[in-house]
Design a protein around this motif. Sequence first.
Motif, PDB file in Angstrom:
ATOM      1  N   ALA A 181      87.393  46.331  33.860  1.00 14.01           N
ATOM      2  CA  ALA A 181      87.044  45.415  32.762  1.00 14.01           C
ATOM      3  C   ALA A 181      86.822  46.129  31.435  1.00 14.01           C
ATOM      4  CB  ALA A 181      85.808  44.608  33.123  1.00 14.01           C
ATOM      5  N   SER A 182      86.376  47.362  31.483  1.00 16.27           N
ATOM      6  CA  SER A 182      86.103  48.098  30.247  1.00 16.27           C
ATOM      7  C   SER A 182      87.316  48.950  29.877  1.00 16.27           C
ATOM      8  CB  SER A 182      84.877  48.998  30.421  1.00 16.27           C
ATOM      9  OG  SER A 182      84.684  49.779  29.257  1.00 16.27           O
ATOM     10  N   PRO A 183      87.763  48.824  28.628  1.00 17.97           N
ATOM     11  CA  PRO A 183      88.930  49.612  28.215  1.00 17.97           C
ATOM     12  C   PRO A 183      88.648  51.109  28.082  1.00 17.97           C
ATOM     13  CG  PRO A 183      88.054  48.388  26.351  1.00 17.97           C
ATOM     14  CD  PRO A 183      87.286  47.950  27.565  1.00 17.97           C
ATOM     15  N   VAL A 184      87.391  51.503  28.216  1.00 17.90           N
ATOM     16  CA  VAL A 184      87.051  52.912  28.030  1.00 17.90           C
ATOM     17  C   VAL A 184      86.534  53.572  29.317  1.00 17.90           C
ATOM     18  CG1 VAL A 184      86.638  52.774  25.538  1.00 17.90           C
ATOM     19  CG2 VAL A 184      84.769  52.280  27.127  1.00 17.90           C
ATOM     20  N   GLU A 185      86.854  52.998  30.459  1.00 14.34           N
ATOM     21  CA  GLU A 185      86.362  53.549  31.730  1.00 14.34           C
ATOM     22  C   GLU A 185      86.676  55.026  31.876  1.00 14.34           C
ATOM     23  OE1 GLU A 185      87.639  51.379  35.156  1.00 14.34           O
ATOM     24  OE2 GLU A 185      86.519  49.593  34.570  1.00 14.34           O
ATOM     25  N   ASP A 186      87.939  55.377  31.740  1.00 11.73           N
ATOM     26  CA  ASP A 186      88.354  56.775  31.897  1.00 11.73           C
ATOM     27  C   ASP A 186      87.659  57.669  30.875  1.00 11.73           C
ATOM     28  OD1 ASP A 186      90.084  58.940  32.931  1.00 11.73           O
ATOM     29  OD2 ASP A 186      90.957  58.838  30.909  1.00 11.73           O
ATOM     30  N   LEU A 187      87.589  57.203  29.643  1.00  9.04           N
ATOM     31  CA  LEU A 187      86.968  57.983  28.567  1.00  9.04           C
ATOM     32  C   LEU A 187      85.481  58.214  28.838  1.00  9.04           C
ATOM     33  CD1 LEU A 187      87.457  59.339  25.832  1.00  9.04           C
ATOM     34  CD2 LEU A 187      86.869  57.154  24.761  1.00  9.04           C
ATOM     35  N   VAL A 188      84.798  57.202  29.340  1.00  9.18           N
ATOM     36  CA  VAL A 188      83.368  57.338  29.667  1.00  9.18           C
ATOM     37  C   VAL A 188      83.186  58.406  30.744  1.00  9.18           C
ATOM     38  CG1 VAL A 188      81.380  56.174  30.716  1.00  9.18           C
ATOM     39  CG2 VAL A 188      82.710  55.006  28.963  1.00  9.18           C
ATOM     40  N   GLY A 189      83.993  58.354  31.781  1.00  6.50           N
ATOM     41  CA  GLY A 189      83.888  59.343  32.861  1.00  6.50           C
ATOM     42  C   GLY A 189      84.151  60.752  32.374  1.00  6.50           C
ATOM     43  N   ARG A 190      85.199  60.912  31.578  1.00  9.74           N
ATOM     44  CA  ARG A 190      85.527  62.254  31.071  1.00  9.74           C
ATOM     45  C   ARG A 190      84.462  62.763  30.095  1.00  9.74           C
ATOM     46  NH1 ARG A 190      90.993  62.858  28.605  1.00  9.74           N
ATOM     47  NH2 ARG A 190      90.224  61.169  27.359  1.00  9.74           N
ATOM     48  N   THR A 191      83.915  61.872  29.282  1.00  7.88           N
ATOM     49  CA  THR A 191      82.874  62.290  28.331  1.00  7.88           C
ATOM     50  C   THR A 191      81.621  62.731  29.068  1.00  7.88           C
ATOM     51  OG1 THR A 191      83.732  60.765  26.659  1.00  7.88           O
ATOM     52  CG2 THR A 191      81.475  61.559  26.365  1.00  7.88           C
ATOM     53  N   TRP A 192      81.189  61.953  30.071  1.00  8.37           N
ATOM     54  CA  TRP A 192      80.029  62.342  30.867  1.00  8.37           C
ATOM     55  C   TRP A 192      80.276  63.666  31.577  1.00  8.37           C
ATOM     56  CZ3 TRP A 192      75.050  61.281  31.502  1.00  8.37           C
ATOM     57  CH2 TRP A 192      74.542  60.096  30.956  1.00  8.37           C
ATOM     58  N   SER A 193      81.491  63.855  32.045  1.00  9.81           N
ATOM     59  CA  SER A 193      81.812  65.099  32.740  1.00  9.81           C
ATOM     60  C   SER A 193      81.617  66.290  31.813  1.00  9.81           C
ATOM     61  CB  SER A 193      83.249  65.053  33.257  1.00  9.81           C
ATOM     62  OG  SER A 193      83.548  66.231  33.970  1.00  9.81           O
ATOM     63  N   VAL A 194      82.061  66.156  30.573  1.00  9.66           N
ATOM     64  CA  VAL A 194      81.881  67.245  29.607  1.00  9.66           C
ATOM     65  C   VAL A 194      80.405  67.413  29.250  1.00  9.66           C
ATOM     66  CG1 VAL A 194      82.387  68.011  27.247  1.00  9.66           C
ATOM     67  CG2 VAL A 194      84.211  67.035  28.649  1.00  9.66           C
ATOM     68  N   LEU A 195      79.729  66.301  28.966  1.00  9.18           N
ATOM     69  CA  LEU A 195      78.319  66.374  28.562  1.00  9.18           C
ATOM     70  C   LEU A 195      77.412  66.908  29.673  1.00  9.18           C
ATOM     71  CD1 LEU A 195      77.907  63.021  26.572  1.00  9.18           C
ATOM     72  CD2 LEU A 195      77.803  65.343  25.638  1.00  9.18           C
ATOM     73  N   SER A 196      77.777  66.646  30.941  1.00  7.45           N
ATOM     74  CA  SER A 196      76.937  67.073  32.072  1.00  7.45           C
ATOM     75  C   SER A 196      77.487  68.311  32.763  1.00  7.45           C
ATOM     76  CB  SER A 196      76.814  65.930  33.085  1.00  7.45           C
ATOM     77  OG  SER A 196      78.061  65.694  33.719  1.00  7.45           O
ATOM     78  N   PHE A 197      78.439  68.984  32.118  1.00  7.00           N
ATOM     79  CA  PHE A 197      79.046  70.180  32.701  1.00  7.00           C
ATOM     80  C   PHE A 197      79.625  69.912  34.086  1.00  7.00           C
ATOM     81  CE2 PHE A 197      75.718  71.554  29.755  1.00  7.00           C
ATOM     82  CZ  PHE A 197      76.497  72.240  28.833  1.00  7.00           C
ATOM     83  N   GLY A 198      80.285  68.750  34.209  1.00  9.31           N
ATOM     84  CA  GLY A 198      80.973  68.397  35.434  1.00  9.31           C
ATOM     85  C   GLY A 198      80.123  67.775  36.527  1.00  9.31           C
ATOM     86  N   MET A 199      78.844  67.567  36.263  1.00  5.11           N
ATOM     87  CA  MET A 199      77.969  67.025  37.298  1.00  5.11           C
ATOM     88  C   MET A 199      78.079  65.503  37.440  1.00  5.11           C
ATOM     89  SD  MET A 199      74.656  69.460  36.624  1.00  5.11           S
ATOM     90  CE  MET A 199      73.611  68.558  37.717  1.00  5.11           C
ATOM     91  N   ILE A 200      78.449  64.809  36.362  1.00  3.00           N
ATOM     92  CA  ILE A 200      78.521  63.343  36.394  1.00  3.00           C
ATOM     93  C   ILE A 200      79.889  62.916  35.879  1.00  3.00           C
ATOM     94  CG2 ILE A 200      77.556  61.189  35.496  1.00  3.00           C
ATOM     95  CD1 ILE A 200      74.921  62.745  35.053  1.00  3.00           C
ATOM     96  N   ASP A 201      80.553  62.055  36.651  1.00  8.45           N
ATOM     97  CA  ASP A 201      81.807  61.479  36.187  1.00  8.45           C
ATOM     98  C   ASP A 201      82.084  60.224  37.002  1.00  8.45           C
ATOM     99  OD1 ASP A 201      82.642  62.489  38.617  1.00  8.45           O
ATOM    100  OD2 ASP A 201      84.145  63.838  37.786  1.00  8.45           O
TER     101      ASP A 201
END
Length: 171
Positions: free
Chosen positions: A63-83
């Motif tokens: 439903a969200s057009p930014v699903e992939d972007l949210v996951g990748r951004t969290w991955s960078v911000l959390s040093f790969g711990m959250i995606d």
Amino acid sequence: MSSTTIGSGRASTTSGLDAVLDRANSAQAVVQRFLARAGQPALRISLGLVFVVFGALKFLPGASPVEDLVGRTWSVLSFGMIDGFAALAITGALEVFVGLTFVTGIFLRIGLLALAATFVGIFSPLVFFTGEMFATAGPTLTAQYILKDVVLVAAAMVVGAVALKRPIGRR
């Protein structure tokens, strides 16, 4: 007393013009008082509804057009711990929480603090994924989706300015 020819060809006295201006100023004052009283709450509630809706979309797969972007951004911000779904769930919960604090006015200061953190995440892709966000023709559709949030920042600043006028403490 001076006179002026008005559109109908009749002569109007300056005192007549002053009376019209006085009435216009009185009407303007009424509108201004209404806008001052109703504008900020309307801005706070509408901003809250935007965050509730966009946050809720994060819980609905696809439903969200930014699903992939949210996951990748969290991955960078959390040093790969959250995606993945965890990133969407955290983001959605944070956005819904912020939205509810704005809509209800309850815990608004905490909501403003959470919103500040949210904005860091919202604008991070512009830094982390700059190459994907901007093409030779300008910002991509995704970058435009992010950049429009500058308006939300300005709206949040107005809401925050009003909310933070009251001192911290018991009621």
